[in-house]
Design a protein around this motif. Structure first.
Motif, PDB file in Angstrom:
ATOM      1  N   GLU A  64      29.710   9.782  87.113  1.00  0.00           N
ATOM      2  CA  GLU A  64      30.917   9.085  86.657  1.00  0.00           C
ATOM      3  C   GLU A  64      30.581   8.149  85.495  1.00  0.00           C
ATOM      4  O   GLU A  64      31.321   8.052  84.514  1.00  0.00           O
ATOM      5  N   ALA A  65      29.462   7.473  85.604  1.00  0.00           N
ATOM      6  CA  ALA A  65      29.037   6.564  84.538  1.00  0.00           C
ATOM      7  C   ALA A  65      28.786   7.320  83.236  1.00  0.00           C
ATOM      8  O   ALA A  65      29.109   6.831  82.142  1.00  0.00           O
ATOM      9  N   ALA A  66      28.226   8.510  83.346  1.00  0.00           N
ATOM     10  CA  ALA A  66      27.984   9.319  82.150  1.00  0.00           C
ATOM     11  C   ALA A  66      29.301   9.701  81.483  1.00  0.00           C
ATOM     12  O   ALA A  66      29.412   9.713  80.243  1.00  0.00           O
ATOM     13  N   GLU A  67      30.323  10.009  82.286  1.00  0.00           N
ATOM     14  CA  GLU A  67      31.642  10.331  81.732  1.00  0.00           C
ATOM     15  C   GLU A  67      32.248   9.119  81.048  1.00  0.00           C
ATOM     16  O   GLU A  67      32.852   9.222  79.975  1.00  0.00           O
ATOM     17  N   VAL A  68      32.092   7.957  81.661  1.00  0.00           N
ATOM     18  CA  VAL A  68      32.596   6.716  81.076  1.00  0.00           C
ATOM     19  C   VAL A  68      31.966   6.483  79.705  1.00  0.00           C
ATOM     20  O   VAL A  68      32.658   6.178  78.722  1.00  0.00           O
ATOM     21  N   LYS A  69      30.662   6.638  79.635  1.00  0.00           N
ATOM     22  CA  LYS A  69      29.978   6.448  78.358  1.00  0.00           C
ATOM     23  C   LYS A  69      30.443   7.456  77.318  1.00  0.00           C
ATOM     24  O   LYS A  69      30.666   7.105  76.148  1.00  0.00           O
ATOM     25  N   ALA A  70      30.617   8.716  77.726  1.00  0.00           N
ATOM     26  CA  ALA A  70      31.033   9.758  76.792  1.00  0.00           C
ATOM     27  C   ALA A  70      32.411   9.467  76.201  1.00  0.00           C
ATOM     28  O   ALA A  70      32.710   9.872  75.066  1.00  0.00           O
TER      29      ALA A  70
END
Length: 323
Positions: A64-70
């Motif tokens: 989820e954090a990776a999606e937020v960053k993207a």
């Protein structure tokens, strides 16, 4: 003159003109996305009172954090839900606690995303209060020791910023001293400076299993009737070393955000809390209003009032509208 010279509609006739003279603009950099982390592996539990929000185990939280960053959102804020709770919230300041492990995982696997941590023991206490309890009273100074240790363990795990939300007197100064002594003088503090005793927190308490088991939080969170006192709280946190001051909730307290903006040069954060989010979600699902428009209008109102940063569960959806 038969009609005033000024026709304010002239600059509303075309979309291009409206965009040219727009005073308040949202961008992905304005948002901080809250996340709930739980023990286990592969756990993704939807929060019934917060549609679209989940309790996530560390492995799924990292995704989820990776999606937020993207999406271009610069930061997340973590709230932990431990396996066990006690009267002192000791799992909250365990160096191997759920949030501490989540910090390490996100910093290791999603470099470049800022990790902010909530510093408060309510999610970790079996009584659900934000402070140590003795004879039914919330003890201010004794609680500060828990908060100091929690903030330090978060810093040691790799947190980029800590955010005390407990509303104990003197906690910003205590945490600043602890961080400085522990070798983290550059770590900023985002203080929940004016945090009101609000009914709009109810879905969050459902999400974190943190409802008080007796009484309420009116002896430490602010009376919703008091605006001048909110400014005193903000002044106090600024004097104690806060780097960012927050108003919470956001929309019911837009006047406080605006007054805070006029009072301090520090960045102002505002938390669009769970109840604000869930009301819009519920009304949208019922067909009573356009959820997307209500979301964007609410966020614009918070920004227009003077908030530099908005903590919101709508962050991902809002950024998708901005793209």
């Amino acid at each position: 003159m038969a009609f005033p010279i000024q026709r304010l509609r002239r600059l509303r006739q075309q979309d291009s003109f409206r965009r040219m003279v727009r005073e308040t603009v949202l961008s992905p950099a304005d948002f901080i996305y809250p996340l709930f982390v739980v023990e286990g592996q592969g756990r993704r539990e939807e929060i019934g009172s917060m549609p679209g929000q989940f309790r996530l185990s560390v492995d799924l939280l990292v995704k989820e954090a990776a999606e937020v960053k993207a999406l271009g959102i610069p930061a997340i804020i973590l709230f932990g839900i431990p396996a066990k709770k006690d009267d002192r919230g000791s799992s909250g300041y365990d160096p191997n606690g759920i949030v501490q492990r989540a910090i390490k995982a996100v910093k290791d696997q999603v470099p470049g995303l800022a990790v902010i941590t909530d510093v408060c023991i309510d999610e970790y206490t079996d009584h659900g209060h934000c402070g140590i309890v003795k004879d039914g009273k919330i003890l201010n100074d004794e609680t500060l020791e828990c908060l100091r240790t929690m903030a330090r363990t978060h810093a040691e795990a790799g947190a980029d910023m800590v955010a005390p939300s407990d509303m104990m007197d003197g906690r910003v100064a205590a945490i600043r001293a602890e961080l400085d002594q522990a070798g983290f003088p550059e770590l900023p503090i985002m203080a929940y400076a004016a945090k009101f005793s609000s009914c709009f927190y109810a879905p969050f308490r459902d999400a974190a299993y943190s409802s008080p088991q007796f009484g309420d939080r009116q002896s430490y969170q602010m009376d919703p009737a008091n605006g001048r006192e909110a400014l005193r709280e903000i002044d106090s946190d600024v004097e104690e070393g806060a780097d960012i001051v927050m108003v919470k909730p956001a929309m019911p307290y837009l006047d406080i955000i605006a007054q805070a903006r006029a009072r301090t040069l520090l960045p102002i954060a505002a938390y669009q809390v769970s109840g604000e989010y869930s009301m819009i979600k519920a009304a949208g699902r019922a067909g009573w209003l356009d959820e997307t428009r209500a979301m964007m209008e609410s966020l614009l109102s918070i920004r227009r009032a003077g908030a530099d940063l908005i903590l919101t569960y709508f962050a991902k959806d809002a950024v998708r509208q901005l793209h």
